[in-house]
Design an enzyme around this catalytic site. Structure first.
Site, PDB file in Angstrom:
ATOM      1  N   HIS A  25     -23.922   3.481  33.189  1.00  0.00           N
ATOM      2  CA  HIS A  25     -24.109   3.805  31.770  1.00  0.00           C
ATOM      3  C   HIS A  25     -25.400   4.586  31.522  1.00  0.00           C
ATOM      4  O   HIS A  25     -26.211   4.223  30.672  1.00  0.00           O
ATOM      5  CB  HIS A  25     -24.108   2.536  30.908  1.00  0.00           C
ATOM      6  CG  HIS A  25     -22.856   1.727  31.014  1.00  0.00           C
ATOM      7  ND1 HIS A  25     -22.607   0.673  30.179  1.00  0.00           N
ATOM      8  CD2 HIS A  25     -21.779   1.810  31.841  1.00  0.00           C
ATOM      9  CE1 HIS A  25     -21.430   0.132  30.504  1.00  0.00           C
ATOM     10  NE2 HIS A  25     -20.917   0.820  31.511  1.00  0.00           N
ATOM     11  N   ARG A  74     -21.384   3.700  23.818  1.00  0.00           N
ATOM     12  CA  ARG A  74     -21.462   2.945  25.069  1.00  0.00           C
ATOM     13  C   ARG A  74     -21.957   3.823  26.212  1.00  0.00           C
ATOM     14  O   ARG A  74     -23.007   3.590  26.777  1.00  0.00           O
ATOM     15  CB  ARG A  74     -20.092   2.354  25.419  1.00  0.00           C
ATOM     16  CG  ARG A  74     -20.044   1.605  26.752  1.00  0.00           C
ATOM     17  CD  ARG A  74     -18.629   1.111  27.033  1.00  0.00           C
ATOM     18  NE  ARG A  74     -18.522   0.442  28.317  1.00  0.00           N
ATOM     19  CZ  ARG A  74     -18.288   1.053  29.465  1.00  0.00           C
ATOM     20  NH1 ARG A  74     -18.165   2.400  29.503  1.00  0.00           N
ATOM     21  NH2 ARG A  74     -18.189   0.376  30.588  1.00  0.00           N
ATOM     22  N   GLY A  97     -15.011   4.094  27.665  1.00  0.00           N
ATOM     23  CA  GLY A  97     -14.854   2.760  27.118  1.00  0.00           C
ATOM     24  C   GLY A  97     -15.118   1.684  28.160  1.00  0.00           C
ATOM     25  O   GLY A  97     -15.410   1.971  29.323  1.00  0.00           O
ATOM     26  N   GLU A 156     -12.757   7.335  24.352  1.00  0.00           N
ATOM     27  CA  GLU A 156     -12.783   7.923  23.014  1.00  0.00           C
ATOM     28  C   GLU A 156     -13.090   9.418  23.036  1.00  0.00           C
ATOM     29  O   GLU A 156     -13.868   9.896  23.872  1.00  0.00           O
ATOM     30  CB  GLU A 156     -13.871   7.251  22.170  1.00  0.00           C
ATOM     31  CG  GLU A 156     -13.739   5.757  22.016  1.00  0.00           C
ATOM     32  CD  GLU A 156     -14.916   5.133  21.281  1.00  0.00           C
ATOM     33  OE1 GLU A 156     -15.051   3.906  21.326  1.00  0.00           O
ATOM     34  OE2 GLU A 156     -15.700   5.879  20.659  1.00  0.00           O
ATOM     35  N   TYR A 158     -20.803   4.602  15.640  1.00  0.00           N
ATOM     36  CA  TYR A 158     -19.485   4.623  16.268  1.00  0.00           C
ATOM     37  C   TYR A 158     -19.059   3.263  16.822  1.00  0.00           C
ATOM     38  O   TYR A 158     -18.048   3.181  17.505  1.00  0.00           O
ATOM     39  CB  TYR A 158     -19.436   5.745  17.310  1.00  0.00           C
ATOM     40  CG  TYR A 158     -19.434   7.082  16.592  1.00  0.00           C
ATOM     41  CD1 TYR A 158     -18.244   7.730  16.289  1.00  0.00           C
ATOM     42  CD2 TYR A 158     -20.607   7.631  16.101  1.00  0.00           C
ATOM     43  CE1 TYR A 158     -18.231   8.902  15.560  1.00  0.00           C
ATOM     44  CE2 TYR A 158     -20.607   8.808  15.363  1.00  0.00           C
ATOM     45  CZ  TYR A 158     -19.418   9.435  15.098  1.00  0.00           C
ATOM     46  OH  TYR A 158     -19.396  10.590  14.349  1.00  0.00           O
TER      47      TYR A 158
END
Length: 684
Positions: free
Chosen positions: A469, A536, A555, A561, A571
């Site tokens: 991430h 995210r 996701g 998305e 969001y």
């Protein structure tokens, strides 16, 4: 500011994987605790009673047995985190989950209140909430048909904010590997206050959550004949995430299943151009419970492999008939019989939008991002070699040098995004997003006379990093500002904290200062840079003909998305993943995919067609922005399985597209092997 969600990732795992939320842990306080009785609070769909002994005050609240019943306390506190303790009783066997909100915003979700043995047996559970200075409205809302537990009182204890993450768990091992399960053991992480949970991850996705006292777990949701890379991360009560443990890799054995899936049904064409045919079909079923993928055949030749129910076959000849079938396969490799055959004639003239393969450009290691120079050649970042390549249209490669200070995370970090200054012809600045020893950062270097400089200048530093991430895409917008996608660094609470640079799309001036017209500029601090939040792990950035910004986002376990970004927009992560979860009040995506079908990384927009490089789904998604600029049409999947994990898609100066792959990239890549591609796509 929406409060930080302490168990947000856990709660999403609870929602999608059927897991139990970890126990709450109380941290050391620095201010006096204050009690607030439930009978004095605002009650919706519940009653104040006194028929069970052991309560404090004059009574307790008995929730009605339905979703949405709540008790809301009005609390006075200083700004900052607070331990909020609910004294409750639950005389049933039903675990009664509730969400906590602060001033209408998510605070802690999916918190469970198990049975206490009797309605006269009172226990407590503590959550960490972020409060504003002065008055706060804390609501405990039932999220199941059983309603909430009996609520006696709420105790609020302001605390010192804990910003120290736990150490990484150690010595992760896998044992008893079966076709659908494996058991994992690790050594404990340490923390200045205490570890409250561990997350078992595959890549950046959570497979299972256990509490902070548990050092082994069995995951029984694995798939046969599938390669896994597993790590473990630790979290404390303040939501601080550790770096990941070592990674264990293994491939689950076959299950011995010999029964093939059912035949895919209703194969049909959904669109035709002069050089392409788009297909769709109904899902197959298998006795194993899962389908490994679908193979598309043009006559007897396999032309696409995909995990989705659509595929677009390109590179066809105009005004020509083609016949297609589809077969399903299960995790043990059993293939179904062929679907019905469908014969389609391509159009006589091109309709645009759907590209075809043109030619191979070059082989690279992990070409993460591409930026074209004025002479038509391109600069390409090698994620795990930390090198910058110059690649010509004819495929000639030159290594220009390394970006100084880059390190790997043995995962998704390294040398990532690249962007040329809008004034490159005069200032010669090239911008890079990369992982450093203590953070992720954006830097710039000079590129002059065919030479890349040997030093870099910081533009923006202090972006938290993790194995997963890290975000990493950067691009200059039509306004001349630099935009950057920043992942939540495996700490989902970052996304809803405007004081953190993570879980955001950031906007800055070319020199790294914050533009005064940013939505939260007046807030000061890191919030000055925030353009949108509640993300995210966003990775794609592109602008349409109206100057609107679109972004692609990975996701967790349910939905990827495609978002149309609004200035200051929230969001929803981690309360909302795609359209799943507590999504009220957040901006909804314009398109979602199953996380197994997309994994959207780089995106490009040409003539209001959006092209999305899919890492997980191993296919290029194509969709058209509608005439109002407010949404997109049904996406079409191209080149399914042809080049593997697709990372970036970039328009060339002459109107084509360069597409890159990054296979074998999950654990720090294979920098000794040049096994990925840059290919050129052309339009009819």
């Amino acid at each position: 500011m929406k409060p930080r969600l302490i168990w947000a990732v856990t709660a999403l795992a609870v929602a999608t994987l059927g897991l139990s939320a970890p126990p709450a842990v109380t941290m050391a306080a620095t201010a006096a605790a204050t009690d607030y009785q439930a009978e004095d609070a605002t009650v919706s769909q519940g009653v104040v009673e006194s028929n069970h002994t052991g309560y404090t005050g004059t009574g307790f609240v008995n929730y009605d047995n339905l979703v949405g019943s709540y008790v809301e306390w009005t609390v006075t506190a200083p700004a900052g985190p607070a331990d909020v303790t609910l004294r409750y009783a639950n005389g049933t066997a039903a675990t009664r989950p509730m969400d906590f909100t602060v001033n209408g915003q998510p605070g802690a979700v999916g918190i469970t209140f198990p049975g206490t043995g009797a309605w006269t047996t009172w226990q407590t559970k503590t959550v960490r909430l972020q409060l504003v200075a002065g008055t706060n409205k804390i609501r405990a809302r039932a999220t199941s048909a059983d309603g909430g537990p009996n609520a006696d009182k709420l105790t609020v204890t302001p605390t010192t904010d804990d910003t120290t993450p736990p150490s990484a768990p150690g010595d992760l091992t896998a044992s008893d590997v079966k076709s659908n399960a494996a058991t994992f053991h690790w050594t404990a992480a340490t923390d200045n206050v205490g570890v409250v949970r561990y997350e078992i991850n595959r890549g950046g996705n959570v497979l299972k959550v256990v509490d902070g006292n548990t050092l082994s777990a069995t995951v029984d949701t694995l798939t046969a004949n599938t390669a896994y890379d597993i790590s473990v991360g630790a979290f404390d009560a303040a939501g601080n995430a550790s770096q990941q443990s070592n990674v264990v890799t293994f491939t689950t054995p076959g299950s011995g299943d010999t029964q093939p899936p059912t035949v895919p049904g209703n194969l049909h064409s959904t669109g035709v151009t002069a050089n392409s045919v788009s297909l769709a079909w109904n899902a197959s079923a298998d006795n194993s419970g899962s389908i490994a993928g679908y193979d598309v055949y043009q006559g007897s030749t396999k032309v696409a492999s995909t995990g989705s129910l659509t595929a677009t076959v390109t590179g066809l000849t105009p005004n020509t008939e083609y016949t297609f079938t589809v077969k399903a396969r299960d995790p043990d490799g059993n293939a179904s019989a062929a679907s019905n055959a469908v014969t389609v004639r391509t159009a006589t003239t091109g309709a645009g939008g759907i590209p075809a393969y043109d030619k191979d450009i070059a082989k690279v290691d992990l070409g993460w991002s591409v930026a074209f120079l004025p002479d038509g050649s391109a600069l390409v970042t090698e994620r795990d070699r930390f090198e910058v390549l110059r690649v010509t249209a004819a495929g000639q490669k030159t290594t220009l040098g390394k970006v100084p200070g880059v390190v790997t995370t043995t995962g998704e970090g390294g040398l990532l995004g690249i962007a040329l200054s809008p004034n490159f012809a005069s200032d010669h600045w090239v911008y890079f997003y990369h992982t450093a020893s203590g953070d992720n950062r954006i830097v710039r270097m000079k590129y002059e006379n065919g030479q890349l400089g040997t030093t870099s200048s910081p533009v923006l530093t202090g972006l938290a990093k993790n194995r997963y991430h890290n975000g990493g895409r950067i691009a200059f917008g039509p306004d001349g500002k630099l935009y950057a996608t920043v992942g939540d660094a495996k700490n989902s609470g970052n996304a809803q904290n405007k004081g953190s640079l993570n879980g955001k799309i950031l906007r800055m001036n070319p020199d790294g200062s914050a533009p005064s017209d940013n939505p939260f500029y007046s807030t000061g601090g890191n919030a000055r840079y925030v353009w949108s939040w509640g993300h995210r792990n966003p990775q794609g950035l592109a602008w349409d003909s109206r100057g609107q910004l679109w972004a692609a986002e990975f996701g967790e376990n349910s939905q990827d998305e495609l978002n149309l970004i609004q200035k200051g927009g929230n969001y929803g992560w981690p309360a909302c993943e795609g359209t799943i979860g507590d999504c009220g009040g957040y901006i909804a995506p314009k398109r979602t995919w199953s996380t197994s079908q997309a994994g959207p990384s780089g995106i490009e927009i040409v003539n209001d067609w959006i092209y999305i490089a899919g890492v997980t789904g191993e296919q290029l998604w194509v969709t058209k922005i509608n005439s109002a600029g407010t949404g997109v049409g049904t996406p079409q999947a191209l080149f399914s399985g042809r080049w593997g994990r697709l990372r970036s898609i970039t328009r060339t100066p002459d109107g084509a597209l360069w597409l890159t792959s990054t296979n074998n990239d999950k654990n720090g890549g294979t920098p000794s092997t040049i096994d990925n591609v840059i290919v050129r796509l052309k339009f009819p």
